[in-house]
Design a protein around this motif. Structure first.
Motif, PDB file in Angstrom:
ATOM      1  N   GLU A   1      23.149  55.676 -93.685  1.00 55.80           N
ATOM      2  CA  GLU A   1      22.567  56.581 -94.663  1.00 55.80           C
ATOM      3  C   GLU A   1      22.164  57.917 -94.041  1.00 55.80           C
ATOM      4  O   GLU A   1      22.320  58.967 -94.663  1.00 55.80           O
ATOM      5  N   THR A   2      21.665  57.884 -92.815  1.00 54.83           N
ATOM      6  CA  THR A   2      21.311  59.127 -92.124  1.00 54.83           C
ATOM      7  C   THR A   2      22.551  59.968 -91.866  1.00 54.83           C
ATOM      8  O   THR A   2      22.567  61.176 -92.145  1.00 54.83           O
ATOM      9  N   ALA A   3      23.614  59.341 -91.351  1.00 62.44           N
ATOM     10  CA  ALA A   3      24.861  60.071 -91.099  1.00 62.44           C
ATOM     11  C   ALA A   3      25.436  60.618 -92.398  1.00 62.44           C
ATOM     12  O   ALA A   3      25.904  61.765 -92.446  1.00 62.44           O
ATOM     13  N   GLU A   4      25.391  59.826 -93.458  1.00 63.41           N
ATOM     14  CA  GLU A   4      25.913  60.269 -94.753  1.00 63.41           C
ATOM     15  C   GLU A   4      25.156  61.499 -95.258  1.00 63.41           C
ATOM     16  O   GLU A   4      25.767  62.465 -95.730  1.00 63.41           O
ATOM     17  N   LEU A   5      23.840  61.493 -95.144  1.00 65.37           N
ATOM     18  CA  LEU A   5      23.049  62.633 -95.616  1.00 65.37           C
ATOM     19  C   LEU A   5      23.322  63.878 -94.779  1.00 65.37           C
ATOM     20  O   LEU A   5      23.475  64.979 -95.318  1.00 65.37           O
ATOM     21  N   ILE A   6      23.431  63.710 -93.469  1.00 62.53           N
ATOM     22  CA  ILE A   6      23.724  64.854 -92.603  1.00 62.53           C
ATOM     23  C   ILE A   6      25.099  65.436 -92.934  1.00 62.53           C
ATOM     24  O   ILE A   6      25.258  66.654 -93.071  1.00 62.53           O
ATOM     25  N   VAL A   7      26.106  64.575 -93.078  1.00 59.90           N
ATOM     26  CA  VAL A   7      27.449  65.053 -93.431  1.00 59.90           C
ATOM     27  C   VAL A   7      27.422  65.745 -94.788  1.00 59.90           C
ATOM     28  O   VAL A   7      28.050  66.796 -94.968  1.00 59.90           O
ATOM     29  N   ALA A   8      26.699  65.197 -95.750  1.00 59.93           N
ATOM     30  CA  ALA A   8      26.609  65.813 -97.068  1.00 59.93           C
ATOM     31  C   ALA A   8      26.069  67.236 -96.963  1.00 59.93           C
ATOM     32  O   ALA A   8      26.609  68.162 -97.582  1.00 59.93           O
ATOM     33  N   GLU A   9      25.019  67.425 -96.191  1.00 59.58           N
ATOM     34  CA  GLU A   9      24.421  68.757 -96.053  1.00 59.58           C
ATOM     35  C   GLU A   9      25.345  69.718 -95.304  1.00 59.58           C
ATOM     36  O   GLU A   9      25.517  70.868 -95.714  1.00 59.58           O
ATOM     37  N   LEU A  10      25.931  69.251 -94.202  1.00 58.60           N
ATOM     38  CA  LEU A  10      26.809  70.127 -93.423  1.00 58.60           C
ATOM     39  C   LEU A  10      28.076  70.485 -94.195  1.00 58.60           C
ATOM     40  O   LEU A  10      28.539  71.635 -94.159  1.00 58.60           O
ATOM     41  N   ALA A  11      28.640  69.510 -94.907  1.00 62.80           N
ATOM     42  CA  ALA A  11      29.854  69.780 -95.685  1.00 62.80           C
ATOM     43  C   ALA A  11      29.552  70.712 -96.858  1.00 62.80           C
ATOM     44  O   ALA A  11      30.338  71.612 -97.153  1.00 62.80           O
ATOM     45  N   ALA A  12      28.414  70.511 -97.512  1.00 62.21           N
ATOM     46  CA  ALA A  12      28.036  71.412 -98.608  1.00 62.21           C
ATOM     47  C   ALA A  12      27.874  72.837 -98.090  1.00 62.21           C
ATOM     48  O   ALA A  12      28.334  73.792 -98.725  1.00 62.21           O
ATOM     49  N   ASN A  13      27.235  72.991 -96.935  1.00 56.47           N
ATOM     50  CA  ASN A  13      27.091  74.331 -96.348  1.00 56.47           C
ATOM     51  C   ASN A  13      28.450  74.929 -96.006  1.00 56.47           C
ATOM     52  O   ASN A  13      28.674  76.123 -96.198  1.00 56.47           O
ATOM     53  N   ALA A  14      29.357  74.106 -95.492  1.00 56.78           N
ATOM     54  CA  ALA A  14      30.683  74.601 -95.103  1.00 56.78           C
ATOM     55  C   ALA A  14      31.448  75.115 -96.313  1.00 56.78           C
ATOM     56  O   ALA A  14      32.085  76.168 -96.241  1.00 56.78           O
ATOM     57  N   VAL A  15      31.401  74.387 -97.426  1.00 56.59           N
ATOM     58  CA  VAL A  15      32.158  74.842 -98.593  1.00 56.59           C
ATOM     59  C   VAL A  15      31.453  75.981 -99.318  1.00 56.59           C
ATOM     60  O   VAL A  15      32.103  76.785 -99.981  1.00 56.59           O
ATOM     61  N   LEU A  16      30.141  76.092 -99.176  1.00 59.46           N
ATOM     62  CA  LEU A  16      29.409  77.172 -99.826  1.00 59.46           C
ATOM     63  C   LEU A  16      29.440  78.462 -99.002  1.00 59.46           C
ATOM     64  O   LEU A  16      29.709  79.537 -99.526  1.00 59.46           O
ATOM     65  N   HIS A  17      29.186  78.339 -97.696  1.00 60.41           N
ATOM     66  CA  HIS A  17      29.044  79.524 -96.848  1.00 60.41           C
ATOM     67  C   HIS A  17      30.236  79.770 -95.923  1.00 60.41           C
ATOM     68  O   HIS A  17      30.382  80.874 -95.409  1.00 60.41           O
ATOM     69  N   GLY A  18      31.042  78.757 -95.657  1.00 63.83           N
ATOM     70  CA  GLY A  18      32.124  78.892 -94.693  1.00 63.83           C
ATOM     71  C   GLY A  18      33.509  78.872 -95.288  1.00 63.83           C
ATOM     72  O   GLY A  18      34.505  78.816 -94.569  1.00 63.83           O
TER      73      GLY A  18
END
Length: 143
Positions: A50-67
């Motif tokens: 669950e921790t890895a899933e939440l971290i990936v969710a945040e990093l991937a969301a940032n990547a598609v929004l800002h990157g």
């Protein structure tokens, strides 16, 4: 003369997947993370999963929004070795580096908490700029 210390074998597992730089790609990154960790013996619903899933969710969301760069994918990489899971999300915008906010966003703000969550959940995290125009945001979780 002392005998050399025998090397202990270490298993390192790796997974990599390119995904579209869209909200669907970010959702798939989260799903691939839990599926791959489960295949490696880190069960669905466990604290580590669950921790890895939440971290990936945040990093991937940032990547598609800002990157996001039209026509360029994002990449998910997972590595598991003794005591550590590492997650990485790469995007095409190396000039757009993530910055940890110095203060939390207002209570009614819709954005601005992602890196704060990553910072709180990960053992350590950082950013690597790739040769060329991209970057990789990574986080490690010790267990």
């Amino acid at each position: 003369m002392t005998a050399p210390h025998p090397q202990v074998p270490v298993t390192v597992r790796m997974f990599s997947q390119r995904l579209s730089a869209t909200r669907r790609g970010a959702r798939l990154a989260r799903r691939f993370t839990t599926q791959q960790l489960d295949a490696w013996g880190i069960p669905y619903g466990s604290e580590l999963s669950e921790t890895a899933e939440l971290i990936v969710a945040e990093l991937a969301a940032n990547a598609v929004l800002h990157g996001r760069v039209p026509g360029r994918d994002i990449a998910l990489r997972l590595t598991s070795s003794v005591g550590t899971v590492r997650v990485e999300i790469s995007d095409a915008r190396g000039e757009c580096l993530p910055v940890l906010p110095s203060t939390p966003p207002d209570g009614d703000a819709d954005t601005g908490r992602g890196l704060l969550l990553v910072d709180a959940l990960a053992t350590r995290w950082g950013v690597d700029t790739e040769p060329g125009p991209g970057k990789t945001v990574w986080a490690e979780i010790d267990h």
